[in-house]
Enzyme design. Structure first.
Site, short mmCIF file in Angstrom:
data_model
loop_
_atom_site.label_atom_id
_atom_site.label_comp_id
_atom_site.label_asym_id
_atom_site.label_seq_id
_atom_site.Cartn_x
_atom_site.Cartn_y
_atom_site.Cartn_z
N ASP A 137 -5.86 3.56 0.22
CA ASP A 137 -4.46 3.83 -0.12
C ASP A 137 -3.95 4.91 0.83
O ASP A 137 -4.45 6.04 0.84
CB ASP A 137 -4.36 4.30 -1.57
CG ASP A 137 -2.91 4.51 -2.02
OD1 ASP A 137 -2.00 4.35 -1.20
OD2 ASP A 137 -2.72 4.84 -3.20
N ASP A 189 0.90 -0.25 1.95
CA ASP A 189 0.06 0.91 2.17
C ASP A 189 -1.31 0.83 1.50
O ASP A 189 -2.08 1.79 1.57
CB ASP A 189 0.77 2.18 1.68
CG ASP A 189 1.22 2.07 0.23
OD1 ASP A 189 1.31 0.93 -0.28
OD2 ASP A 189 1.49 3.11 -0.39
N GLU A 190 -1.63 -0.28 0.85
CA GLU A 190 -2.90 -0.38 0.15
C GLU A 190 -3.63 -1.66 0.56
O GLU A 190 -3.00 -2.69 0.80
CB GLU A 190 -2.70 -0.39 -1.37
CG GLU A 190 -2.00 0.84 -1.91
CD GLU A 190 -1.84 0.79 -3.42
OE1 GLU A 190 -2.80 0.35 -4.10
OE2 GLU A 190 -0.76 1.17 -3.92
#
Length: 457
Positions: A44, A140-141
């Site tokens: 993350d 973003d992950e």
């Protein structure tokens, strides 16, 4: 029902020990057939938008920073915040004026989604050097499955996680939090547990202490409504959910309750789907394509509503064609300007389509049939969605009355798509989209945000 009574009915526990080691004769978290030897990472990127802005502009490092929408178009909320802004109490989702009141020296920058997508892709390129099983969960992950490739990296998942973290920091200027576990749910829990810039392992030896003692709302897909239902049954900790009666959970939450119980028990065996499978619909098919927008002003005139509907439908249809899909169902979502209440309307077409004109006319018909648009019920925003999808090369039953005009319109859409790929989405605009001057500079497709893939499809 009193809280204590719900706890007695819902949870089986050994007195003095909180939660039991076994349930129904089996060790909890060690179900038959579950592979606890998998090596799953969840990475993350911390404060992603803000971190990218600071990486791109060194003068912003160390200052309280937020990435926020345009206040003049009523999108003025905090999308991301830096560590300094977080220390001042700034929260994601609050209005920019509220954030400035908490942090007078706050610096605000507008979002640049094209730059964030580029950094997201650069991070994934790093991940793919360790495994080909990389599954995005938003920009973003990502989950990474190192089970098969780990022997090539020394056999130590924690060392690989630390190496990935160091490379992202050195090569991109951003930090990541990484969770390491034998399943995706616990790996994500680990990345959320310690932030920023941390590596956390959730193992068969420590998960009862780290996971089960945490609030039930910290578990993936336990939102406020679900948390409230669990609380009314005396279930406030993840360990209590793990040991809850299946019958109780089925009554309160349906089948999802049993899924969440399995998550809490460490029984998730969901595979990590490679990124190309997610993008192309191989492992987890695309279920719908939609776009919504909060208008810069309240919508109370038919021409303004029609302009926005066509603008949204244009993006939806173009994205359908890019994904080589057609839709049977077209839906429109409405948000009221007075109380922000929302509702939707949808209809199913006799034949699937990706034609811009047909999708736009259908969505406009749904809206016009539901709203007077006479100033008495102003609208804050609209959403257009296409679902019930099929591949664009799927066979279709032809009508006896063959419509040659539709073939011409399909060819026109393809020609416009080609122009937009070369010169940008604003190079060709429909006249109806120019009826509202406040929308002339809006590019819905360019600013489309990639959201996390739904676990349940």
């Amino acid at each position: 029902m009193e809280r204590g009574e719900g706890r007695r009915r819902g949870v089986t526990a050994v007195e003095g020990r909180g939660v039991p080691e076994t349930f129904g004769g089996r060790a909890i978290g060690s179900p038959e057939g579950a592979d606890m030897h998998r090596a799953i990472l969840h990475s993350d990127m911390n404060a992603f938008y803000a971190s990218v802005e600071q990486a791109e502009r060194p003068e912003l490092r160390g200052v309280p920073l937020v990435v926020g929408g345009r206040e003049e178009t009523r999108h003025g909320i905090v999308l991301a915040k830096s560590a300094r802004a977080k220390e001042a109490g700034v929260k994601t989702g609050e209005a920019l004026w509220e954030a400035r009141a908490k942090c007078p020296g706050l610096v605000t920058v507008p979002p640049r989604y094209d730059v964030y997508r580029r950094y997201s892709e650069l991070a994934r390129r790093i991940y793919c050097q360790y495994t080909d099983l990389v599954e995005p969960f938003g920009l973003d992950e990502c989950w990474l499955d190192l089970t098969g490739s780990l022997p090539l990296s020394g056999g130590d998942a924690l060392r690989v996680a630390a190496e990935i973290s160091g490379r992202v920091k050195a090569e991109l200027g951003c930090t990541v939090s990484i969770g390491v576990s034998w399943n995706k749910v616990f790996a994500k829990f680990g990345s959320d547990l310690r932030k920023p810039d941390a590596v956390t392992a959730i193992t068969p030896e420590n998960y009862r202490r780290l996971v089960w003692d945490a609030p039930v709302g910290d578990l993936l897909y336990v939102g406020p409504a679900t948390r409230a239902k669990l609380h009314s049954s005396g279930i406030d900790r993840i360990g209590e959910l793990a040991c809850a009666s299946p019958e109780l959970l089925r009554r309160r939450l349906g089948k999802v309750g049993l899924v969440l119980r399995a998550f809490a028990r460490g029984e998730d065996s969901t595979p990590v789907s490679p990124s190309d499978a997610v993008r192309d619909g191989g492992g987890r098919p695309i279920k719908s394509v939609g776009n919504g927008l909060t208008c810069p002003h309240d919508i109370d005139r038919p021409e303004d509503a029609k302009a926005l509907v066509y603008l949204l439908a244009e993006s939806v249809a173009q994205r359908l064609r890019e994904a080589r899909l057609r839709a049977f169902t077209v839906a429109v979502g409405v948000r009221d300007a007075r109380d922000l209440a929302s509702y939707g309307r949808q209809t199913t077409l006799p034949r699937a389509t990706s034609a811009t004109g047909l999708i736009a006319r259908t969505a406009w018909g749904l809206l016009a049939a539901s709203e007077p648009l006479d100033g008495s019920h102003p609208l804050r925003g609209l959403h257009v969605r296409a679902s019930n999808l099929e591949p664009s090369d799927a066979p279709q039953q032809l009508d006896l009355g063959f419509d040659a005009r539709q073939r011409v319109l399909d060819g026109l859409d393809e020609a416009i798509d080609g122009l937009r790929r070369r010169f940008g989405n604003a190079c060709v605009r429909r006249g109806v989209e120019l009826l509202d001057e406040s929308l002339i500079d809006v590019d819905v497709k360019r600013d489309n945000t990639v959201h996390p893939v739904g676990w349940f499809g």
